[in-house]
Design a protein around this motif. Sequence first.
Motif, short mmCIF file in Angstrom:
data_model
loop_
_atom_site.label_atom_id
_atom_site.label_comp_id
_atom_site.label_asym_id
_atom_site.label_seq_id
_atom_site.Cartn_x
_atom_site.Cartn_y
_atom_site.Cartn_z
N PHE A 140 24.42 -19.77 2.00
CA PHE A 140 23.54 -20.51 2.52
C PHE A 140 22.51 -19.90 3.06
O PHE A 140 22.70 -19.38 4.33
CB PHE A 140 23.93 -22.13 3.04
N PHE A 141 21.09 -19.55 2.98
CA PHE A 141 20.13 -19.03 3.66
C PHE A 141 18.89 -20.11 3.83
O PHE A 141 18.47 -21.37 2.57
CB PHE A 141 19.16 -18.49 3.46
N GLY A 142 18.56 -21.04 4.87
CA GLY A 142 17.31 -22.12 5.52
C GLY A 142 17.35 -22.30 7.07
O GLY A 142 17.99 -21.67 8.15
N SER A 172 19.73 -12.56 10.60
CA SER A 172 21.16 -12.88 10.15
C SER A 172 21.38 -13.29 9.20
O SER A 172 21.97 -12.93 7.85
CB SER A 172 21.69 -13.98 10.54
N GLN A 173 19.97 -13.43 8.31
CA GLN A 173 19.89 -13.67 7.01
C GLN A 173 19.53 -12.47 6.53
O GLN A 173 20.35 -12.05 5.08
CB GLN A 173 18.65 -15.25 6.35
N LEU A 174 19.21 -11.56 7.25
CA LEU A 174 18.66 -10.03 6.49
C LEU A 174 19.95 -9.66 6.73
O LEU A 174 20.21 -8.90 5.28
CB LEU A 174 17.70 -9.20 7.53
N THR A 175 20.84 -9.26 7.50
CA THR A 175 22.25 -9.20 7.07
C THR A 175 22.72 -8.97 6.15
O THR A 175 23.47 -9.04 5.68
CB THR A 175 22.53 -8.18 9.08
N ALA A 176 23.18 -10.79 5.89
CA ALA A 176 23.90 -11.61 5.05
C ALA A 176 23.31 -11.40 3.59
O ALA A 176 24.19 -10.84 2.46
CB ALA A 176 23.89 -12.64 5.50
N VAL A 198 13.63 -16.88 4.29
CA VAL A 198 14.44 -17.16 2.98
C VAL A 198 13.60 -16.17 1.93
O VAL A 198 14.52 -15.71 1.05
CB VAL A 198 13.91 -18.65 3.02
N LEU A 199 12.48 -16.39 2.00
CA LEU A 199 11.99 -15.45 0.99
C LEU A 199 12.48 -13.76 0.71
O LEU A 199 12.63 -13.08 -0.12
CB LEU A 199 10.40 -15.46 0.39
N GLU A 200 11.94 -12.92 2.07
CA GLU A 200 12.74 -12.13 2.23
C GLU A 200 14.49 -11.44 1.89
O GLU A 200 14.49 -10.85 1.57
CB GLU A 200 12.38 -11.28 3.57
N ALA A 201 15.27 -12.97 2.21
CA ALA A 201 16.34 -12.54 2.18
C ALA A 201 16.79 -12.64 0.59
O ALA A 201 17.36 -12.12 0.12
CB ALA A 201 17.37 -13.36 3.02
N ILE A 204 16.52 -9.36 -1.31
CA ILE A 204 17.32 -8.44 -0.61
C ILE A 204 18.42 -8.67 -2.11
O ILE A 204 18.83 -7.96 -2.53
CB ILE A 204 17.62 -8.04 0.47
N ALA A 205 18.52 -9.84 -2.06
CA ALA A 205 20.15 -10.74 -2.50
C ALA A 205 19.81 -10.20 -4.19
O ALA A 205 20.46 -9.86 -4.31
CB ALA A 205 20.08 -11.75 -2.39
N ARG A 206 18.85 -10.19 -4.55
CA ARG A 206 18.32 -10.84 -5.81
C ARG A 206 18.41 -8.89 -6.06
O ARG A 206 18.93 -8.66 -7.60
CB ARG A 206 17.18 -11.00 -6.62
N LYS A 207 17.77 -8.02 -5.74
CA LYS A 207 17.93 -6.27 -5.74
C LYS A 207 20.05 -5.74 -5.07
O LYS A 207 20.01 -4.77 -6.41
CB LYS A 207 17.65 -6.27 -4.38
N ASN A 208 20.26 -6.75 -4.97
CA ASN A 208 21.75 -6.76 -4.93
C ASN A 208 22.97 -7.06 -6.04
O ASN A 208 23.89 -6.92 -5.65
CB ASN A 208 23.04 -7.30 -3.08
N GLY A 209 22.43 -7.93 -6.84
CA GLY A 209 22.29 -8.24 -7.62
C GLY A 209 23.63 -9.74 -7.82
O GLY A 209 23.83 -10.13 -8.46
#
Length: 287
Positions: A140-142, A172-176, A198-201, A204-209
Amino acid sequence: MAINDNVLIKIRDRKDSLTPVERLVAEYILANKEEIPHLSIKSLAQASKTSDASVLRFCKTMGYNGYRSFIVSISASLGSMDDEAGGQYTDIQAGDDLGTIISNVSRNNMRSIEDTLSVIDRGAVEKAVQALRASKRIVFFGIGASGLVCQDAEQKFTRINKICHAYTDGHSQLTAATLLERGDVAIFISNSGETPEVLEALEIARKNGAKAIAITKYNKSELSERAHILLSISTPEISIRSGAMGSRIAMLTIIDMLFAGVASADYGQVKKYLTKTHNIIAGKRRK
């Protein structure tokens, strides 16, 4: 399809993200709700100083195939808006007595949930529940008040033995997000849908699948456009005095929907976890 569709609430929330011409149509409709069901497409175009084609485009933007179905929906929405006339959102005022504050805060919270039911997509909730059931882990990211919602979600899903964690600061969001993989589900919570961290995370999350689920205001935003699954809330923040009270309640309600959906569908498996966690906490209370 929304659970309790109210097109007037949708127009109110989407107004600021419409094109300038569509906004003219939206503003006229909101200012003259009662007369709209009696207007032809040409009459509405003339009254809003637009064109027939602009009104039709507006209807399609709001999710309707034509003007007739749009007008039918407007008529249906008017009744529920009349029922709520005495229950409008009320901001914090200097010198309010405690009785007034208790009444206003309670009414605002109830309206936030009711308005959210008017815009949330039942199909999207189902997709989100299925994704969460199949996930290897949930993240969860917020930020700020949305971060508090993330912490509540982490507490709930931990109770049914889901591997999950809430990240509420940018670093921590970028790391996660960097460590997410295919099969993971990432839930991004932001009322505005424009929180930079949140948008930056999310990117990254989308690129990682990872599967990206957004909980955000019913409006066009970066977050709503880029998430795989969109869960919309409706709750106008009246001013800086009110803070994020309404949006927080609406977001918590969606988290409750997701948790209950997963727990119910997998009840045979999660019942033992719910029982264990309940018993250990209940045992502490008796000591």
